[in-house]
Design a protein around this motif. Structure first.
Motif, PDB file in Angstrom:
ATOM      1  N   ALA A 115       0.838  -1.204   0.000  1.00 37.89           N
ATOM      2  CA  ALA A 115       0.000   0.000   0.000  1.00 37.89           C
ATOM      3  C   ALA A 115       0.870   1.250   0.000  1.00 37.89           C
ATOM      4  CB  ALA A 115      -0.930  -0.003   1.211  1.00 37.89           C
ATOM      5  N   ALA A 116       1.915   1.264   0.822  1.00 39.43           N
ATOM      6  CA  ALA A 116       2.786   2.432   0.904  1.00 39.43           C
ATOM      7  C   ALA A 116       3.500   2.687  -0.413  1.00 39.43           C
ATOM      8  CB  ALA A 116       3.800   2.245   2.031  1.00 39.43           C
ATOM      9  N   GLU A 117       3.941   1.634  -1.066  1.00 37.89           N
ATOM     10  CA  GLU A 117       4.638   1.795  -2.344  1.00 37.89           C
ATOM     11  C   GLU A 117       3.689   2.211  -3.455  1.00 37.89           C
ATOM     12  OE1 GLU A 117       8.508  -1.129  -1.842  1.00 37.89           O
ATOM     13  OE2 GLU A 117       6.658  -1.997  -2.639  1.00 37.89           O
ATOM     14  N   ALA A 118       2.391   2.021  -3.250  1.00 36.74           N
ATOM     15  CA  ALA A 118       1.391   2.449  -4.236  1.00 36.74           C
ATOM     16  C   ALA A 118       0.992   3.909  -4.056  1.00 36.74           C
ATOM     17  CB  ALA A 118       0.147   1.563  -4.138  1.00 36.74           C
ATOM     18  N   ALA A 119       1.435   4.520  -2.959  1.00 35.31           N
ATOM     19  CA  ALA A 119       1.041   5.901  -2.673  1.00 35.31           C
ATOM     20  C   ALA A 119       1.750   6.868  -3.614  1.00 35.31           C
ATOM     21  CB  ALA A 119       1.368   6.254  -1.222  1.00 35.31           C
ATOM     22  N   ASN A 120       0.986   7.701  -4.297  1.00 36.19           N
ATOM     23  CA  ASN A 120       1.547   8.742  -5.152  1.00 36.19           C
ATOM     24  C   ASN A 120       1.994   9.896  -4.256  1.00 36.19           C
ATOM     25  OD1 ASN A 120       2.037  10.890  -6.898  1.00 36.19           O
ATOM     26  ND2 ASN A 120       0.414  10.332  -8.301  1.00 36.19           N
ATOM     27  N   THR A 121       3.267  10.207  -4.269  1.00 37.27           N
ATOM     28  CA  THR A 121       3.799  11.206  -3.353  1.00 37.27           C
ATOM     29  C   THR A 121       3.956  12.583  -3.990  1.00 37.27           C
ATOM     30  OG1 THR A 121       6.066  10.543  -3.870  1.00 37.27           O
ATOM     31  CG2 THR A 121       4.994   9.463  -1.994  1.00 37.27           C
ATOM     32  N   ALA A 122       3.455  12.772  -5.198  1.00 34.97           N
ATOM     33  CA  ALA A 122       3.548  14.088  -5.828  1.00 34.97           C
ATOM     34  C   ALA A 122       2.824  15.126  -4.970  1.00 34.97           C
ATOM     35  CB  ALA A 122       2.938  14.051  -7.229  1.00 34.97           C
TER      36      ALA A 122
END
Length: 278
Positions: A115-122
């Motif tokens: 889930a964390a790696e799927a988070a878009n951090t833009a």
């Protein structure tokens, strides 16, 4: 998912092991703030008070400067990052015991990491800074790192929702207290003076969002519901990408670890986050 993951992250700011690690670096431990600010800001690097105040938003810039300006003279961000990993390793082992090595925790960590790696951090500076760090190897540290990325991802989105609502840092707290998310006394921990709090309340009253006693009007409650709705919408993508079945599985797995952290008595019974009230 926020309610389940937030305590797993927040234990860093209250566990005795974290204060011991902070003290070893030279930070004061009579209260939690001297270690809170460097522990949370370290992924950003040795940035100054203005950037930390921007990212943390609801803290008084004066309070941020008080703790961040000496923080990087005391220790480096790299050393702080190492200390917080050691603190969580020790705290989780103390709280969870043998369960840190359980297959259930390993499965929870793997799902949370997905889930964390799927988070878009833009546009999400704190989430991006934590996501850029290398993943630690033990499963329980991966669980904490994933919980941290996801909570900062949600928090960064929450600030966007506050900006859309036209709530400045002090107003965000006054309006939250006005709906009963926590007591005014609890929000005093964010460093705003009585005069600054009253001025923010007067600005909200001029917009028809609070009454003369500082209680939210119908319009004020509606605006806060809008803020929470936008926050949830902006936080939804990682869980949508993980999928409903795996998200539900993660929620089931997290239950016993959540109970253990809550049952440790380390976390305060009332926080400024409004968990359980919004």
């Amino acid at each position: 998912m926020w309610h389940l993951l937030e305590p797993l992250h927040a234990v860093l700011y209250y566990a005795p092991e974290a204060f011991e690690e902070a003290a070893a670096l030279g930070y004061g431990t009579k209260e939690r703030w001297p270690s809170y600010f460097p522990f949370r800001a370290a992924p950003l690097g040795a940035v100054g008070a203005e950037r930390v105040a921007s990212a943390f938003y609801s803290f008084s810039p004066r309070m941020v400067a008080e703790h961040i300006e000496p923080a990087w003279r005391t220790s480096s961000p790299a050393a702080v990052l190492g200390a917080r990993d050691r603190a969580i390793d020790r705290a989780y082992r103390s709280i969870l015991g043998d369960r840190v090595d359980s297959p259930e925790l390993a499965e929870a960590a793997a799902l949370a990491r997905r889930a964390a790696e799927a988070a878009n951090t833009a546009g999400r500076p704190l989430a991006a800074a934590n996501a850029e760090l290398p993943w630690p190897q033990p499963a329980h540290l991966q669980l904490w790192r994933a919980a941290t990325i996801l909570r900062e991802h949600r928090g960064d989105g929450h600030l966007a929702a506050l900006l859309i609502a036209g709530l400045d840092p002090a107003e965000s707290l006054v309006s939250f207290a006005a709906i009963g998310a926590a007591s005014v006394e609890r929000f005093e921990s964010r460093g705003w003076s009585g005069a600054e709090w009253r001025a923010a309340r007067e600005r909200l009253a001029a917009r028809g969002l609070v009454d003369s006693a500082g209680t939210a009007t119908d319009a004020g409650r509606s605006l806060r519901r809008q803020v929470e709705r936008h926050t949830d919408q902006l936080a939804a993508a990682p869980w949508q990408l993980l999928g409903p079945d795996d998200t539900a599985r993660l929620a089931d797995l997290l239950g016993e670890f959540w109970v253990a952290v809550i049952g440790s008595g380390l976390l305060p019974s009332e926080t400024t986050l409004g968990i359980g009230k919004v």
